[in-house]
Scaffold this motif. Sequence first.
Motif, PDB file in Angstrom:
ATOM      1  N   SER A 162       0.762  -1.279   0.066  1.00 56.81           N
ATOM      2  CA  SER A 162      -0.112   0.094  -0.209  1.00 56.81           C
ATOM      3  C   SER A 162       0.856   1.259  -0.241  1.00 56.81           C
ATOM      4  O   SER A 162       1.881   1.262   0.753  1.00 56.81           O
ATOM      5  N   LEU A 164       0.558   3.795   1.889  1.00 61.79           N
ATOM      6  CA  LEU A 164       0.922   4.053   3.216  1.00 61.79           C
ATOM      7  C   LEU A 164       2.069   3.298   3.670  1.00 61.79           C
ATOM      8  O   LEU A 164       2.249   3.791   4.742  1.00 61.79           O
ATOM      9  N   THR A 187      -9.482  11.555  -5.632  1.00 62.30           N
ATOM     10  CA  THR A 187     -10.657  11.997  -4.936  1.00 62.30           C
ATOM     11  C   THR A 187     -11.994  11.810  -5.540  1.00 62.30           C
ATOM     12  O   THR A 187     -13.159  11.561  -5.060  1.00 62.30           O
ATOM     13  N   ARG A 191     -13.932   4.034  -3.536  1.00 60.64           N
ATOM     14  CA  ARG A 191     -12.717   3.230  -3.151  1.00 60.64           C
ATOM     15  C   ARG A 191     -13.301   1.843  -3.417  1.00 60.64           C
ATOM     16  O   ARG A 191     -12.112   0.895  -3.359  1.00 60.64           O
ATOM     17  N   ARG A 196      -6.444   0.325   2.274  1.00 55.43           N
ATOM     18  CA  ARG A 196      -5.244   0.972   2.348  1.00 55.43           C
ATOM     19  C   ARG A 196      -4.870   1.959   1.173  1.00 55.43           C
ATOM     20  O   ARG A 196      -4.068   1.539   0.454  1.00 55.43           O
ATOM     21  N   THR A 198      -4.354   5.666  -0.989  1.00 51.92           N
ATOM     22  CA  THR A 198      -4.185   7.333  -1.323  1.00 51.92           C
ATOM     23  C   THR A 198      -4.647   7.737  -2.561  1.00 51.92           C
ATOM     24  O   THR A 198      -4.756   6.831  -3.362  1.00 51.92           O
ATOM     25  N   THR A 199      -4.328   9.241  -2.857  1.00 52.19           N
ATOM     26  CA  THR A 199      -4.424   9.559  -4.060  1.00 52.19           C
ATOM     27  C   THR A 199      -3.254   9.276  -4.932  1.00 52.19           C
ATOM     28  O   THR A 199      -2.061   9.021  -4.315  1.00 52.19           O
ATOM     29  N   GLU A 202      -0.530  11.425  -3.782  1.00 47.97           N
ATOM     30  CA  GLU A 202       0.129  11.087  -2.688  1.00 47.97           C
ATOM     31  C   GLU A 202       1.230  10.048  -2.535  1.00 47.97           C
ATOM     32  O   GLU A 202       2.387   9.712  -2.156  1.00 47.97           O
ATOM     33  N   ALA A 203       0.808   8.809  -3.464  1.00 48.26           N
ATOM     34  CA  ALA A 203       1.660   7.838  -3.585  1.00 48.26           C
ATOM     35  C   ALA A 203       2.960   8.189  -4.187  1.00 48.26           C
ATOM     36  O   ALA A 203       3.867   7.918  -3.904  1.00 48.26           O
ATOM     37  N   ARG A 206       5.028  10.098  -1.551  1.00 47.89           N
ATOM     38  CA  ARG A 206       5.893   9.059  -0.876  1.00 47.89           C
ATOM     39  C   ARG A 206       6.694   8.202  -1.421  1.00 47.89           C
ATOM     40  O   ARG A 206       7.551   7.744  -0.525  1.00 47.89           O
TER      41      ARG A 206
END
Length: 237
Positions: A162, A164, A187, A191, A196, A198-199, A202-203, A206
């Motif tokens: 994930s 995350l 967004t 889902r 777990r 993210t957009t 964001e991925a 990260r």
Amino acid sequence: MRDRLIVALDTDDSEEIDWLSRTLIDIVRWFKMGFQAFSTLGTEAFPWFSGSGHKVFLDLKFHDIPNTVARDVGMMTKHGAHMINMHASGGFEMMQSARKSAENAAAENNIPMPILLGVTVLTSIDEDGFQQNFGSERQLTKQVVYFAQLAQEAGLSGVVASPLEIEPIRRACGDDFIIVTPGIRPTWASRGDQRRITTPAEAIDRGANYIVVGRPIIAADEPLAAAEMILEEMRGA
Ligand code: C5P
């Protein structure tokens, strides 16, 4: 970013696969084939995609005794899959045998070594689900990092996890370790069964090397527009 988006062709309808891949072919480099697409198209799809400069992630999540998985992975390497995954829970010996077999197949056939990935814990499972299904007291993220380290020690190139969990995996396994993240939801998308998530931006922020997107693109009214929006979001990260 085009090289970092993988579109999951999750359908067994050959006309839909054909339409989707032709629609997306100019803006997407990687396509993912799971059991549905693979049972419809077979290994002949690999040279077809390669011929137009595209790459195939074969997502069959192998999980069996070392000898069987080694043969499966060697065979799929020979046929030209560019990325292949297996469950890290299959164990160190299974992953190590798969790696050796892929190396031999690549050398014998004079083709590049595929990217081999270990699947850590599915992105549809959350902390409660993990404890219930695995009977484990361990924190989910710890289990993911444990599997990532095991996959790395066994010689795999990276893991599926994930978004995350990217940061703890990077800390444990370093910058060269490949992290592929499904569980991506812009967004504007539903889902579904993913937990777990993210957009896309964001991925990428990260530190995901690749993101896998299925339904937000293939179930959109206009898959091309959806893929363009996601790529735009990734570029803005
Ligand atoms: O439609 P969606 O974007 O949820 O598709 C995600 C894809 O990634 C699916 O094909 C799913 O099987 C795959 N996948 C996943 N979690 C993993 C490994 C693969 O969701 N850990």
